[in-house]
Scaffold this active site. Structure first.
Site, mmCIF file in Angstrom:
data_model
loop_
_atom_site.group_PDB
_atom_site.id
_atom_site.type_symbol
_atom_site.label_atom_id
_atom_site.label_comp_id
_atom_site.label_asym_id
_atom_site.label_seq_id
_atom_site.Cartn_x
_atom_site.Cartn_y
_atom_site.Cartn_z
ATOM 1 N N GLU A 1 -2.237 1.270 -4.808
ATOM 2 C CA GLU A 1 -1.593 -0.275 -4.202
ATOM 3 C C GLU A 1 -0.821 -0.782 -5.453
ATOM 4 O O GLU A 1 -1.100 -0.564 -6.554
ATOM 5 C CB GLU A 1 -2.993 -1.082 -3.787
ATOM 6 C CG GLU A 1 -2.578 -2.066 -2.981
ATOM 7 C CD GLU A 1 -2.891 -1.771 -1.409
ATOM 8 O OE1 GLU A 1 -2.723 -2.608 -0.600
ATOM 9 O OE2 GLU A 1 -3.460 -0.704 -1.262
ATOM 10 N N CYS B 1 0.668 -1.323 0.071
ATOM 11 C CA CYS B 1 -0.157 -0.051 -0.179
ATOM 12 C C CYS B 1 0.826 1.249 0.157
ATOM 13 O O CYS B 1 0.131 2.366 0.055
ATOM 14 C CB CYS B 1 -0.908 0.048 1.234
ATOM 15 S SG CYS B 1 -0.262 -0.116 2.731
#
Length: 567
Positions: A547, A504
Site C-alpha cells: 500500500e 493498493c
C-alpha cells in the site's frame, strides 16, 4: 476503494499477437455445450476490432457504444496503443447479426475527432478447450503447477525483513518512474526539488493469520476431488485447478476451519461444483469474514443458481447449526447468487438465511458494521497503521474539513473525525452510505455527514458545503485507480489544494498521478497537483502487494518559478 471483481463486463489489456490464433473449431470433441450454445458466455466467436481511436476511458467508450451507437457488446478489450493502429479495442457480441450491425455502424464513424475503422477479428480458442484438444492430438502439453502457497503467498519463504526490503525497493522504483514521467509531461514541474519525498515503509503489526476476509474458490484439484481453496493458475493459461489452503500463513485458523467444513458439506451435497469452462454446477465461491477482535464470523456461500432452492438453504442452515459445521459458530450466514450481471446491476444478490445480518469490526477504537458486500481493509491491524499514517500526513487542524471521496462505509472519514472540524463523505452505493451513517451514530460521532451520489459530480458540492477554514480530501480508489473523470474533477475543483491518495496498487495508480501533473488544458483547467510526501504500509505480508499513501498539493501559479533546481 478496493473492490472484489465478479462477473461483469470487463476491460482488459490483451497481447495483440494472441488474436492471430486460428479460430476455434465448430464444436469441442467431448459432450459439453459449445460456445454458441452457452448463452451466458461472453463469446469471442462474434468479435470485431475497432482502430484509430482517440485516447479513451472505459466509461467513455461504453457510453459511446451503448448510447450513441446503440450497440450492446458483451465484452470490451482495450489494447495497448500502437504506432500502426493508435488506440484500438476488440468488441465481442452474441451473434453474427449483432457483429455485422456493429461493423456497419462503427466503420467510418467519427468519435472525438477520429474516424473509426471497424473490421472482423479472429476469435481466440477457449484456453481449456485448446489444452484438451492438444492432449487428444498427442501433443506434449507442459503444465507448470504451483502449490497454493506459491500461488497466493510467494514471499512466505523469506524472512519478514527480507519481504519488507523487496517491497520498499519496488515502491521507490515506482516513485522514480513517477518523477521521470512528470519530467516528460510537464518539464517545468519535473524539475521541482521536493517531488515525492519518501517518508518510510511501515511494518505490519500482525504478519500471520491477518486476513479478516477471504474469498475461496470452489472447484476441483488435480485428482478431481472437490476442494474449497484458491486457484493455482489462471483460466487464460488453461488452468482451473484449486489447491488446499491448510498451510497458508496469512489465513487465520478460524477461516481455514470454515473452508474445511464447507468442503465437507459440498462433498456430501448432491449438487456439483461450478465449472468455469462450461458454466455448469452450483457451488462457486465461499466468502468468509472474521474479526479476531470481536471473534465474530460471517459465512457467505456463493452459488451459480438463478433460483435458490429452499432445500439447499435448509441443508446449509442445518449443517452449520446442528450437525457437522456447528463448531464453526458462525454468527451470520448468507447465500450469494453469482450469475451474469444484468445491465445496471452493481452487485450480486445476498440472501440472509441465518443469524445476525452483520458482524462488527473495530479500528481505532471505533465499531464498524460489516455486511456481506462491505468494503473493509483485509488486514485490520495494518489498517489502523494505514489510517494513522494518512492522518499524520494530512496534518489536519480543528478547522479542517475532510472530504472522504468514495467513502464506502465511512471507515476513513470516521477515523479522521476527531482530528478535524467536520467530515463530508460521498459514495455511489446507497447501501454503503446507510452503513456509514449507522457507524457514525453507533460511535456517537456527530461531525460527519455522508451523501449518496456520483463522487465526480459531488466534489464541488462538498467543497461549497465545507465550513472549515481549509479543505483536505481523501481518496482510496479500487485497485485500478481513479477513473479519468475523477482525476479531472480533482484537478478542476476550486477550493481544494491538498488531498491524500491511498493506493493498493501503485503501479496501476501511476497514470493517475501523472495526469494530475499535466499542464493546463481544455480538460485540466485547474493547476496541477504534485506528490509531496510518500509512505508505504505493508498490508499484505507474504504477498507481493503493498500500500502507498501520497500527499498531493496543488501547484500555485508562481511555485515552479521559485522552487525548481538548476539545470
Amino acid at each position: 476503494m478496493s473492490m472484489d471483481s465478479q462477473e461483469k463486463m470487463d476491460i482488459s489489456v490483451e497481447n495483440s499477437a494472441a488474436d492471430q490464433s486460428v479460430p476455434a473449431p465448430a464444436s469441442p470433441t467431448i459432450e459439453q455445450p459449445t460456445l454458441e450454445e452457452r448463452k451466458d458466455f461472453t463469446s469471442e466467436i462474434f468479435k470485431i476490432e475497432i482502430k484509430n481511436l482517440a485516447r479513451f476511458g472505459f466509461g467513455e467508450i461504453k457510453k459511446f457504444l451503448k448510447k450513441k451507437m446503440q450497440l450492446d457488446p458483451v465484452k470490451i478489450k482495450a489494447m495497448p496503443r500502437s504506432k500502426e493502429f493508435g488506440h484500438h479495442a476488440f468488441l465481442c457480441f452474441r451473434s453474427e447479426k449483432e457483429t455485422l450491425e456493429a461493423i456497419k455502424k462503427l466503420d467510418g464513424a467519427i468519435w472525438k475527432g477520429q474516424t473509426i475503422k471497424a473490421l472482423p477479428a479472429k476469435a481466440i480458442m477457449d484456453p481449456m478447450q485448446k489444452k484438451r484438444l492438444e492432449k487428444e492430438n498427442g501433443e506434449d502439453v507442459q503444465t507448470v503447477r504451483k502449490t497454493c502457497l506459491e500461488a497466493t503467498a510467494p514471499l512466505a519463504h523469506l524472512t519478514y525483513d527480507e519481504q519488507l526490503a523487496i517491497k520498499e525497493v519496488e515502491l521507490k522504483k515506482i516513485l522514480e518512474d513517477y518523477r521521470k514521467q512528470i519530467l516528460k509531461v510537464n518539464p517545468k514541474l519535473g524539475l521541482l526539488k521536493d517531488i515525492g519525498i519518501w517518508n518510510g515503509f511501515e511494518r505490519a503489526p500482525l504478519i500471520n493469520g491477518y486476513r479478516n476476509k477471504s474469498e475461496f474458490t470452489v472447484g476441483k484439484n488435480v485428482d478431481g476431488e472437490k476442494v474449497v481453496g484458491f486457484r493455482l493458475g489462471s483460466y487464460s493459461d488453461g488452468s482451473v485447478e484449486v489447491g488446499d489452503i491448510s498451510d497458508l500463513p496469512h489465513i487465520p485458523e478460524r477461516m481455514k476451519l470454515a473452508a474445511k467444513l464447507c468442503q465437507d458439506f459440498i462433498r456430501a451435497s448432491p449438487y456439483d461444483v461450478f465449472s468455469p469452462e462450461f458454466y455448469t454446477g452450483v457451488f462457486r465461491q465461499i466468502s468468509v469474514r472474521f474479526s479476531s477482535v470481536t471473534d465474530e464470523l460471517m459465512l457467505v456461500i456463493g452459488v451459480h443458481m438463478s433460483h435458490i432452492k429452499d432445500e439447499l438453504i435448509q441443508d446449509v442452515v442445518t449443517f452449520f447449526t446442528e450437525t457437522g459445521g456447528a463448531e464453526l459458530k458462525a454468527k451470520s450466514i448468507y447465500i450469494e447468487k453469482i450469475m451474469k450481471r444484468q445491465v445496471g446491476q452493481k452487485s450480486n444478490e445476498y440472501i440472509h438465511i441465518h443469524g445476525e445480518k452483520y458482524i462488527t469490526e473495530i479500528v481505532h477504537g471505533l465499531k464498524f458494521r460489516i455486511s456481506p458486500g462491505s468494503f473493509f481493509q483485509v488486514n485490520t491491524q495494518s489498517a489502523e497503521v494505514l489510517y494513522q499514517c494518512a492522518i499524520n500526513l494530512a496534518a489536519t487542524t480543528p478547522e479542517t474539513t475532510v472530504l472522504d471521496i468514495c467513502c464506502g462505509t465511512g471507515t476513513i472519514g470516521l477515523c479522521f473525525s476527531k482530528y478535524c472540524k467536520e467530515v463530508l463523505g460521498v459514495e455511489l452505493v446507497a447501501e454503503a452510505i446507510n452503513d456509514a451513517r449507522y457507524n457514525a451514530t453507533a460511535n456517537g460521532i456527530t461531525n460527519c455527514e455522508f451523501f449518496a451520489g456520483n463522487c465526480d459530480d459531488y466534489i464541488q458540492t462538498l467543497v461549497h458545503k465545507a465550513t472549515g477554514n481549509n479543505i483536505l480530501a481523501v481518496v482510496d480508489p479500487p485497485r485500478a485507480g481513479l477513473h479519468n473523470r475523477s482525476v479531472t474533477a480533482l484537478r478542476n475543483v476550486k477550493g481544494l489544494d491538498r488531498f491524500i491518495y491511498i493506493s493498493c496498487s501503485p503501479t496501476s495508480a501511476l497514470r493517475n498521478w501523472v495526469d494530475l501533473a499535466r499542464p493546463l488544458s481544455k480538460t485540466y483547467k485547474g493547476n496541477p497537483f504534485i506528490a509531496k510526501c510518500v509512505m508505504g504500509v505493508d498490508m499484505f505480508p507474504h504477498t507481493q502487494h503493498k500500500e502507498m499513501i501520497i500527499l498531493f498539493e496543488r501547484i500555485k501559479d508562481n511555485a515552479p518559478l521559485n522552487d525548481v533546481t538548476s539545470n
